[in-house]
Design a protein around this motif. Sequence first.
Motif, PDB file in Angstrom:
ATOM      1  N   GLN A 102      39.618  51.579  40.533  1.00  0.00           N
ATOM      2  CA  GLN A 102      40.215  52.880  40.241  1.00  0.00           C
ATOM      3  C   GLN A 102      40.964  52.863  38.916  1.00  0.00           C
ATOM      4  O   GLN A 102      40.935  53.829  38.163  1.00  0.00           O
ATOM      5  N   ALA A 103      41.631  51.757  38.612  1.00  0.00           N
ATOM      6  CA  ALA A 103      42.416  51.670  37.376  1.00  0.00           C
ATOM      7  C   ALA A 103      41.528  51.544  36.147  1.00  0.00           C
ATOM      8  O   ALA A 103      41.814  52.146  35.105  1.00  0.00           O
ATOM      9  N   LEU A 104      40.460  50.773  36.246  1.00  0.00           N
ATOM     10  CA  LEU A 104      39.638  50.482  35.076  1.00  0.00           C
ATOM     11  C   LEU A 104      38.294  51.188  35.051  1.00  0.00           C
ATOM     12  O   LEU A 104      37.746  51.431  33.978  1.00  0.00           O
ATOM     13  N   GLY A 105      37.728  51.449  36.204  1.00  0.00           N
ATOM     14  CA  GLY A 105      36.363  51.943  36.295  1.00  0.00           C
ATOM     15  C   GLY A 105      35.413  50.770  36.465  1.00  0.00           C
ATOM     16  O   GLY A 105      35.593  49.720  35.846  1.00  0.00           O
ATOM     17  N   LYS A 106      34.427  50.920  37.305  1.00  0.00           N
ATOM     18  CA  LYS A 106      33.510  49.830  37.639  1.00  0.00           C
ATOM     19  C   LYS A 106      32.786  49.268  36.413  1.00  0.00           C
ATOM     20  O   LYS A 106      32.575  48.064  36.302  1.00  0.00           O
ATOM     21  N   ASP A 107      32.433  50.109  35.480  1.00  0.00           N
ATOM     22  CA  ASP A 107      31.667  49.668  34.308  1.00  0.00           C
ATOM     23  C   ASP A 107      32.479  48.828  33.329  1.00  0.00           C
ATOM     24  O   ASP A 107      31.907  48.149  32.480  1.00  0.00           O
ATOM     25  N   ARG A 108      33.800  48.863  33.433  1.00  0.00           N
ATOM     26  CA  ARG A 108      34.646  48.101  32.505  1.00  0.00           C
ATOM     27  C   ARG A 108      35.046  46.738  33.059  1.00  0.00           C
ATOM     28  O   ARG A 108      35.736  45.991  32.382  1.00  0.00           O
ATOM     29  N   ILE A 109      34.622  46.412  34.268  1.00  0.00           N
ATOM     30  CA  ILE A 109      34.947  45.122  34.870  1.00  0.00           C
ATOM     31  C   ILE A 109      33.776  44.186  34.619  1.00  0.00           C
ATOM     32  O   ILE A 109      32.669  44.419  35.085  1.00  0.00           O
ATOM     33  N   GLY A 110      34.043  43.115  33.894  1.00  0.00           N
ATOM     34  CA  GLY A 110      32.979  42.188  33.544  1.00  0.00           C
ATOM     35  C   GLY A 110      32.893  40.990  34.455  1.00  0.00           C
ATOM     36  O   GLY A 110      31.839  40.388  34.599  1.00  0.00           O
ATOM     37  N   LEU A 111      33.996  40.625  35.099  1.00  0.00           N
ATOM     38  CA  LEU A 111      34.030  39.403  35.886  1.00  0.00           C
ATOM     39  C   LEU A 111      35.146  39.487  36.909  1.00  0.00           C
ATOM     40  O   LEU A 111      36.234  39.962  36.606  1.00  0.00           O
ATOM     41  N   VAL A 112      34.860  39.042  38.111  1.00  0.00           N
ATOM     42  CA  VAL A 112      35.873  38.931  39.162  1.00  0.00           C
ATOM     43  C   VAL A 112      35.972  37.454  39.524  1.00  0.00           C
ATOM     44  O   VAL A 112      34.967  36.823  39.841  1.00  0.00           O
ATOM     45  N   VAL A 113      37.181  36.909  39.455  1.00  0.00           N
ATOM     46  CA  VAL A 113      37.416  35.503  39.757  1.00  0.00           C
ATOM     47  C   VAL A 113      38.454  35.418  40.871  1.00  0.00           C
ATOM     48  O   VAL A 113      39.455  36.124  40.846  1.00  0.00           O
ATOM     49  N   GLY A 114      38.200  34.568  41.838  1.00  0.00           N
ATOM     50  CA  GLY A 114      39.155  34.363  42.919  1.00  0.00           C
ATOM     51  C   GLY A 114      39.150  32.921  43.370  1.00  0.00           C
ATOM     52  O   GLY A 114      38.223  32.163  43.050  1.00  0.00           O
ATOM     53  N   ASP A 115      40.171  32.535  44.092  1.00  0.00           N
ATOM     54  CA  ASP A 115      40.218  31.162  44.593  1.00  0.00           C
ATOM     55  C   ASP A 115      39.354  31.036  45.851  1.00  0.00           C
ATOM     56  O   ASP A 115      38.682  31.975  46.258  1.00  0.00           O
ATOM     57  N   ARG A 116      39.378  29.878  46.475  1.00  0.00           N
ATOM     58  CA  ARG A 116      38.473  29.608  47.598  1.00  0.00           C
ATOM     59  C   ARG A 116      38.706  30.523  48.792  1.00  0.00           C
ATOM     60  O   ARG A 116      37.800  30.779  49.564  1.00  0.00           O
ATOM     61  N   GLU A 117      39.936  31.034  48.967  1.00  0.00           N
ATOM     62  CA  GLU A 117      40.198  31.966  50.064  1.00  0.00           C
ATOM     63  C   GLU A 117      39.654  33.364  49.776  1.00  0.00           C
ATOM     64  O   GLU A 117      39.582  34.198  50.655  1.00  0.00           O
ATOM     65  N   PHE A 118      39.293  33.626  48.543  1.00  0.00           N
ATOM     66  CA  PHE A 118      38.814  34.949  48.147  1.00  0.00           C
ATOM     67  C   PHE A 118      37.297  34.996  48.231  1.00  0.00           C
ATOM     68  O   PHE A 118      36.613  35.556  47.383  1.00  0.00           O
ATOM     69  N   ALA A 119      36.750  34.374  49.242  1.00  0.00           N
ATOM     70  CA  ALA A 119      35.299  34.307  49.427  1.00  0.00           C
ATOM     71  C   ALA A 119      34.868  35.223  50.566  1.00  0.00           C
ATOM     72  O   ALA A 119      35.671  35.599  51.406  1.00  0.00           O
ATOM     73  N   GLY A 120      33.609  35.566  50.588  1.00  0.00           N
ATOM     74  CA  GLY A 120      33.066  36.379  51.673  1.00  0.00           C
ATOM     75  C   GLY A 120      32.039  37.353  51.165  1.00  0.00           C
ATOM     76  O   GLY A 120      32.075  37.768  50.009  1.00  0.00           O
TER      77      GLY A 120
END
Length: 61
Positions: free
Chosen positions: A38-56
């Motif tokens: 909502q803040a950036l818009g889907k097209d402006r997000i190039g990469l999502v990084v998370g730690d091992r608990e942020f899996a699924g």
Amino acid sequence: MTVGRGDFQVPLYWELLDNRSGNSSATARIAVLNACVQALGKDRIGLVVGDREFAGHVWLK
């Protein structure tokens, strides 16, 4: 959520979880990503990084 270039990143959004189990739920992860989209818009997000608990698979869809 951060924005930056190369080694320099500036945090734009973070959320403290009221969670005693140590891991976030799929619902909490979906809420955080929705706030970022909502803040950036889907097209402006190039990469999502998370730690091992942020899996699924459920929240990633």
